[in-house]
Design a protein around this motif. Sequence first.
Motif, short mmCIF file in Angstrom:
data_model
loop_
_atom_site.label_atom_id
_atom_site.label_comp_id
_atom_site.label_asym_id
_atom_site.label_seq_id
_atom_site.Cartn_x
_atom_site.Cartn_y
_atom_site.Cartn_z
N ILE A 135 0.83 -1.20 0.00
CA ILE A 135 0.00 0.00 0.00
C ILE A 135 0.87 1.25 0.00
O ILE A 135 1.94 1.27 0.61
CB ILE A 135 -0.97 0.00 1.20
CG1 ILE A 135 -2.06 1.05 1.05
CG2 ILE A 135 -0.23 0.14 2.52
CD1 ILE A 135 -3.21 0.86 2.01
N LEU A 136 0.44 2.25 -0.74
CA LEU A 136 1.10 3.56 -0.76
C LEU A 136 0.06 4.64 -0.52
O LEU A 136 -1.01 4.62 -1.13
CB LEU A 136 1.80 3.80 -2.11
CG LEU A 136 2.53 5.14 -2.30
CD1 LEU A 136 3.77 4.97 -3.17
CD2 LEU A 136 1.61 6.20 -2.92
N LYS A 137 0.40 5.55 0.39
CA LYS A 137 -0.48 6.66 0.72
C LYS A 137 0.25 7.99 0.51
O LYS A 137 1.45 8.08 0.77
CB LYS A 137 -0.95 6.57 2.18
CG LYS A 137 -1.72 5.31 2.52
CD LYS A 137 -2.11 5.30 4.00
CE LYS A 137 -2.83 4.02 4.37
NZ LYS A 137 -3.20 4.01 5.81
N VAL A 138 -0.49 8.99 0.05
CA VAL A 138 0.02 10.35 -0.03
C VAL A 138 -0.83 11.22 0.90
O VAL A 138 -2.05 11.31 0.73
CB VAL A 138 -0.03 10.89 -1.47
CG1 VAL A 138 0.45 12.34 -1.51
CG2 VAL A 138 0.82 10.04 -2.41
N ASN A 139 -0.17 11.78 1.91
CA ASN A 139 -0.87 12.58 2.92
C ASN A 139 -2.04 11.81 3.53
O ASN A 139 -3.11 12.36 3.79
CB ASN A 139 -1.35 13.90 2.32
CG ASN A 139 -0.22 14.73 1.77
OD1 ASN A 139 0.89 14.74 2.32
ND2 ASN A 139 -0.47 15.46 0.68
N GLY A 140 -1.84 10.52 3.74
CA GLY A 140 -2.85 9.68 4.38
C GLY A 140 -3.89 9.09 3.44
O GLY A 140 -4.68 8.23 3.84
N GLU A 141 -3.90 9.53 2.20
CA GLU A 141 -4.87 9.03 1.21
C GLU A 141 -4.27 7.86 0.43
O GLU A 141 -3.17 7.98 -0.11
CB GLU A 141 -5.26 10.14 0.24
CG GLU A 141 -6.18 9.69 -0.88
CD GLU A 141 -6.39 10.75 -1.95
OE1 GLU A 141 -7.05 10.44 -2.96
OE2 GLU A 141 -5.88 11.88 -1.79
N VAL A 142 -4.99 6.75 0.37
CA VAL A 142 -4.50 5.59 -0.37
C VAL A 142 -4.48 5.90 -1.86
O VAL A 142 -5.49 6.27 -2.45
CB VAL A 142 -5.37 4.36 -0.10
CG1 VAL A 142 -4.91 3.18 -0.97
CG2 VAL A 142 -5.32 3.97 1.37
N GLY B 279 5.99 19.14 -0.32
CA GLY B 279 5.26 19.20 0.94
C GLY B 279 4.49 17.94 1.27
O GLY B 279 4.08 17.73 2.41
N ASP B 280 4.28 17.07 0.27
CA ASP B 280 3.56 15.82 0.51
C ASP B 280 4.37 14.88 1.39
O ASP B 280 5.61 14.87 1.35
CB ASP B 280 3.27 15.10 -0.81
CG ASP B 280 2.16 15.74 -1.62
OD1 ASP B 280 1.44 16.60 -1.08
OD2 ASP B 280 2.00 15.37 -2.80
N THR B 281 3.66 14.07 2.16
CA THR B 281 4.24 12.96 2.88
C THR B 281 3.75 11.67 2.25
O THR B 281 2.54 11.46 2.11
CB THR B 281 3.87 12.98 4.37
OG1 THR B 281 4.39 14.17 4.97
CG2 THR B 281 4.43 11.76 5.10
N VAL B 282 4.68 10.82 1.85
CA VAL B 282 4.34 9.57 1.18
C VAL B 282 4.76 8.41 2.09
O VAL B 282 5.90 8.36 2.56
CB VAL B 282 5.06 9.45 -0.18
CG1 VAL B 282 4.64 8.18 -0.90
CG2 VAL B 282 4.78 10.67 -1.04
#
Length: 215
Positions: free
Chosen positions: A139-146, A192-195
Motif C-alpha cells: 500500500i502507498l499513501k500520499v498525505n494519508g490518502e491511499v 510538501g507531501d508525505t508519502v
Amino acid sequence: MKDFVKQSTKIVCMGRNYAKHAAELGNEIPTMPFYFLKPTTCYVENGGDIIYPKITKNLHHELELGVIIGKKMTKVSKEDVMAHVAGFSVTIDVTCRDLQEQCKAERKPWSISKCLDTHCAVGPFIPVDQLAHNNAEMILKVNGEVRQHANTKDMLFDVPTLNEYVNQHITLLPGDLVQTGTPEGVGPMNVGDTVTVSFPGIPGSEASFKIVDDA
C-alpha cells in the motif's frame, strides 16, 4: 542484510509487470520481462527526503516490491533463485513522468526520468521468511490518502522468473535491489507531501518520505 543500501552495487527495475498498470499508461502488455537500471545514488531510506527536481513538472510515485539479493547470482535457474534472496523491501520507483513520455516519444533512453538522486525510496529490510513474495499486499499513501493498493499475486512475472531472467545477463551481487514493477494507481506527488508505504500486517515494514523542493 539490514544495511543493503550500503552494500548495493545496482538497482534493477522491471517494467510493466502488472497488466492494469501497462493499460493505464497506454502500453502493451509484455510477453517477456524487461528492465532498466538505476544507480545507487538514487537510494533514500525511511525518513528521508525525495527531491522534486526542477527539470520536471510531473513527479510520480510507483509502488513496488523490492527484492534484496543475499548471494551472488550468475545464471541461476528460477528453481534456485529464492535460495539467493535475503529479503524484501517496500519501495518507490520515483519517476519524472513528463520526461519519460518525452523520451519515449523521441525514442531516447529513460535515464533522465528515472535515475535522479533520491528517486529510489526504500523501506526497512524484511527477511525472506517473513513475507510471502507471491502473495504480498502493498500500500502507498500520499498525505494519508491511499493511492496504490495491490497484491504481488497480480504480477505478470513472479519473483523467481524475473530474477532468473536478469541474472542470465547481469550478475546480481549481495545487497543489489531488484524492483519488480508497479501496479496501477501511479500518480503525482507535490512539494510538501508525505508519502508512506508498507506491507500491511508485516511489522516494521512501513516507511515514510517527504517531498522537498530542489534547493
